[in-house]
Design an enzyme around this catalytic site. Structure first.
Site, PDB file in Angstrom:
ATOM      1  N   ASP A 467       0.759  -1.158  -0.243  1.00  0.00           N
ATOM      2  CA  ASP A 467       0.026  -0.061   0.081  1.00  0.00           C
ATOM      3  C   ASP A 467       0.703   1.292  -0.128  1.00  0.00           C
ATOM      4  OD1 ASP A 467      -2.434  -1.113   0.198  1.00  0.00           O
ATOM      5  OD2 ASP A 467      -2.650  -1.307   2.285  1.00  0.00           O
TER       6      ASP A 467
HETATM    7  C1  GLC Z   1      -1.702  -4.130   5.336  1.00  0.00           C
HETATM    8  C2  GLC Z   1      -3.106  -3.843   4.400  1.00  0.00           C
HETATM    9  C3  GLC Z   1      -2.634  -5.005   3.123  1.00  0.00           C
HETATM   10  C4  GLC Z   1      -1.480  -4.509   2.538  1.00  0.00           C
HETATM   11  C5  GLC Z   1      -0.380  -4.726   3.529  1.00  0.00           C
HETATM   12  C6  GLC Z   1       0.841  -4.370   2.715  1.00  0.00           C
HETATM   13  O1  GLC Z   1      -1.734  -5.513   5.799  1.00  0.00           O
HETATM   14  O2  GLC Z   1      -4.047  -4.735   5.033  1.00  0.00           O
HETATM   15  O3  GLC Z   1      -3.922  -4.941   2.422  1.00  0.00           O
HETATM   16  O4  GLC Z   1      -1.228  -5.466   1.395  1.00  0.00           O
HETATM   17  O5  GLC Z   1      -0.486  -3.961   4.727  1.00  0.00           O
HETATM   18  O6  GLC Z   1       1.025  -2.847   2.507  1.00  0.00           O
END
Ligand code: GLC
Length: 778
Positions: A467
């Protein structure tokens, strides 16, 4: 240092000191009613949707920590001394509290011994009910009779959690609560016209429904004026802050015991509330419901049980990992002690992955979820990033990976159930039209196949799984999504083959091959795969990156999972990941961490080095490396990685680890952080489902395939063997694996009910519902 221990027999985690480094919580309720409860009685409840139907309040990130909650105050009316049955909020010396908290499957029981009174408060949400019960037991250990005033306490949220925290000039004038008989009603108007109720066993000596009246001015929950004086105000809330507090008088003869019940819940109207209150305030009935709940859980867990040489793995797989999987399935990343239930909803990618942890117990729920998720996809093939459970409204910021996860969850579902019929289910798109699930999946692949950049790799768009590698410009490309695309295309090709869509299967395999060639041409950095190409086409996750981010874990593990890497590259990139990313507490997501924000890679640089995606140890990404190692046959390494982040194995280091030792957290601070090893964001994480898959399907190697169950373990060489009991497609397998030659993998022979079989797929002997399987490695 330990704050508690696992009780294997009762499947409880027993906390022996109340002052845990963070609140150690439990989730009660499995369907629509959810109650988060901490080891000192903190927490809150909601019904169906944590944003729109919040029942009780919780003050996040506030001081005093972990307030309010579900409290019962005990006041000795002779001395005037009082305390709370859950340690918080009155607290007092932690060591001398005679305290014990048992978090069990669907219930939490807190015991306290003070002034020769033992109290035990058990909270649970009965199966199929939209309410929670608190069962209070009291024992008088003193040789004299005692007279107590008991005060219960909850603080109601005005149903809509955002409004409740925002617009006080309005909200504090609509609230309303009242008391009739022994039942308190929360009557603040709300869109679903629900009524909150809070009731108890006995006739009341008094009540309060207004917070200011009960607590008093410039006080807090640790010393409510009403408790201090032993006198309720009989307040009727009309504006202000509504609460529920019953005042009960209890006399206990020397050695006497007493049980009382409180029930808190939602109902359509007062008469429904009254009917529920009558049933659930009878302690005998409540005890039975609690037993039913426990039996229900045992039954579910029975679908997969193991006995291995590693006791910590057994604890997690047999109980806690499965338990956490159910919780993540229910609430994705929406409501925890770190997610407030108002900001994040049910994430499309998260929810798809969470299904993997529930398949072996509740495939029907998974099927419904998959179809629900498919309805969040657009006809172009992409999807909402997340949606709120009640309104089903989501956001379309444009992630490059979300839609592909639907292929993965469907493929796993079909391998577990053989239910190819799901592919023919018709599902509406979120924008217009409808199509079969199979066509939804084709649309997902098509979207990524077309949405490519200058290297022919999928555009990163807003972000991908990571993210925080986000907002980097419209030309950035994701190598990881390219790998995931290969994986998903092969999965869908296999499904296409099963339903006689051979032409589709060929096309999909062709697309995967073509994408794999592109990746191998442009993204191999010499020893590992780069992570992405930025807006200007420069590699990220390359030895050329001097400002941080020279290597990322996911493009190494997924190079293997997606079969993009040949064996030589696979070994090299996983070795590079081990040399550069492995720490005592697991593999870091990337290294070195960025020191400052850099718009060409996005928000990742805003985290302090070692935290979250910026060099943190992501527990969600570690099991992918475990799986990759098993695919290369390196069982010692795979198990070593698995154990480094195994919560139960960290029980003795709670002062470092800080979060609950019975569930996974999102990440540990990496070694570039001064808090190396500190876990954050426990409970709602994809780590639950993926570690479960890594352990059961890859290390222990009992893997569902379309044709049936296969056994292909990849274990530490020192293991002499293990046992797994597994229900599968309505049958029961007792699988015993022996490892006489001390190897990691390689199946020498399989016997089913005493007969050697030649295929790796376990058959089921005709007419039998159970069979015994003996596997010898060598
Ligand atoms: C968190 C989010 C997930 C994402 C991960 C890496 O765990 O819930 O959707 O892929 O972070 O950013």
């Amino acid at each position: 240092m330990e704050f508690g221990y696992f009780n294997k027999g009762t499947r409880e985690y027993v906390i022996t000191r109340p002052d845990t480094p963070t609140p150690w919580i439990n989730y009660l309720g499995q369907k629509e009613y959810c109650a988060l409860v901490s080891n000192t009685g903190g927490g809150y409840s909601f019904f169906r949707d944590p944003r729109e139907r919040r029942i009780t309040r919780y003050r996040y990130n506030s001081l005093p920590a972990d307030r309010p909650g579900r409290y019962v105050y005990l006041r000795d009316n002779r001395t005037g001394r009082y305390w709370s049955a859950t340690w918080q909020p009155t607290c007092g010396a932690a060591a001398a509290s005679g305290y014990e908290c048992r978090h069990g499957l669907g219930y939490t029981a807190i015991r306290l011994e003070r002034e020769r009174i033992v109290s035990s408060l058990t909270y649970f949400v009965p199966a199929h009910e939209n309410l929670e019960v608190w069962l209070l037991g009291l024992v008088n250990l003193a040789p004299v009779a005692r007279q107590f005033s008991l005060f219960s306490y909850v603080e109601f949220c005005l149903w809509q959690a955002v409004m409740d925290m925002q617009d006080f000039q309005y909200s504090l004038n609509i609230s309303r609560a009242d008391c009739l008989g022994s039942t308190i009603y929360h009557l603040t108007p709300n869109p679903s016209a629900a009524v909150g109720f809070f009731s108890t066993t006995d006739t009341l000596a008094g009540f309060d429904t207004d917070r200011e009246a009960f607590i008093g001015n410039y006080r807090d929950e640790s010393a409510p004026a009403a408790v201090e004086e032993g006198r309720s105000r009989n307040s009727r809330n009309r504006g202000g802050n509504p609460i529920g507090s019953h005042h009960l008088k209890v006399t206990l003869a020397p050695g006497a015991q007493r049980q009382l019940a409180f029930v808190l819940g939602v109902a359509a109207d007062k008469s429904e509330a009254q009917a529920k209150a009558r049933r659930f305030t009878r302690p005998d009935f409540v005890r039975l419901e609690l037993e039913r709940l426990k039996a229900g859980w045992l039954d579910k867990l029975g679908n997969l049980q193991v006995e291995t040489p590693d006791g910590d793995l057994d604890l997690m797989i047999n109980t806690w990992n499965q338990y956490q999987c159910r919780t993540t399935f229910n609430w994705a990343r929406s409501a925890s002690y770190y997610e407030s239930g108002i900001g994040r909803a049910i994430g499309f990618r998260d929810a798809n992955q969470d299904t993997l942890g529930l398949l072996h117990v509740d495939a029907a729920a998974v099927k419904a979820r998959i179809l629900d998720l498919a309805a969040n996809q657009f006809s172009a093939g992409d999807s909402f990033h997340q949606y709120f459970p009640l309104t089903k409204k989501g956001d379309r910021r444009g992630y490059s990976d979300d839609h592909l996860w639907l292929v993965l969850s469907t493929a796993y579902y079909i391998r577990e159930t053989a239910d190819l019929g799901i592919l023919a289910s018709r599902v509406a798109f979120a924008d217009r039209g409808s199509a079969t699930l199979y066509d939804h999946l084709l649309a997902a692949i098509r979207f990524s196949a077309r949405d490519t950049g200058r290297h022919g790799l999928p555009l990163l768009r807003y972000a991908d799984w990571n993210d925080c590698l986000n907002n980097t410009g419209s030309a950035s490309e994701s190598v990881w999504v390219a790998q995931f695309f290969c994986y998903a295309s092969r999965e869908l090709a296999a499904l296409a083959g099963l339903i006689n869509r051979q032409a589709d299967a060929r096309r999909l395999l062709g697309a995967a091959r073509c994408m794999a060639r592109r990746i191998n041409r442009c993204a191999w950095d010499g020893n590992w795969y780069v992570r992405m190409f930025d807006q200007r086409g420069r590699p990220v996750g390359s030895k050329k990156c001097r400002q941080g981010g020279a290597i990322y874990l996911n493009t190494q593990s997924w190079a293997v999972l997606s079969a993009v890497a040949d064996r030589q590259r696979a070994l090299r990139c996983l070795d590079a990941a081990r040399h550069r990313l492995l720490t005592r507490y697991g593999l870091k997501l990337m290294a070195p961490a960025y020191r400052a924000f850099d718009p060409s890679v996005g928000a990742i640089g805003t985290f302090s080095p070692g935290l979250k995606e910026n060099g943190g140890i992501f527990c969600h990404a570690n099991p992918w490396a475990v799986i990759a190692e098993t695919m290369l046959g390196r069982g010692d390494l795979a198990f070593d990685y698995y154990r480094r982040i195994l919560p139960a194995a960290l029980n003795g280091q709670a002062e470092v680890h800080k979060t609950e030792p019975y569930v996974y957290s999102q990440f540990f601070a990496g070694d570039e952080s001064p808090e190396f090893g500190r876990a954050r964001n426990s409970w709602l994480t994809g780590s639950a489902a993926w570690n479960f898959v890594a352990a059961t399907c890859y290390i222990l190697g009992v893997r569902p395939q379309a044709a049936g169950l296969t056994v292909d373990p990849c274990i530490p060489r020192r293991w002499k063997g293990f046992i797994m009991q597994r229900s599968f497609r309505g049958r029961r397998y007792h699988i015993e694996v022996r490892n006489p030659s001390a190897v990691s993998h390689g199946v020498q022979s399989i016997e089913v009910d005493g007969r050697k079989i030649r295929t790796p797929v376990l058959p089921l002997v005709k007419g039998s519902k159970a069979c015994s399987v003996k596997v010898t490695l060598g």
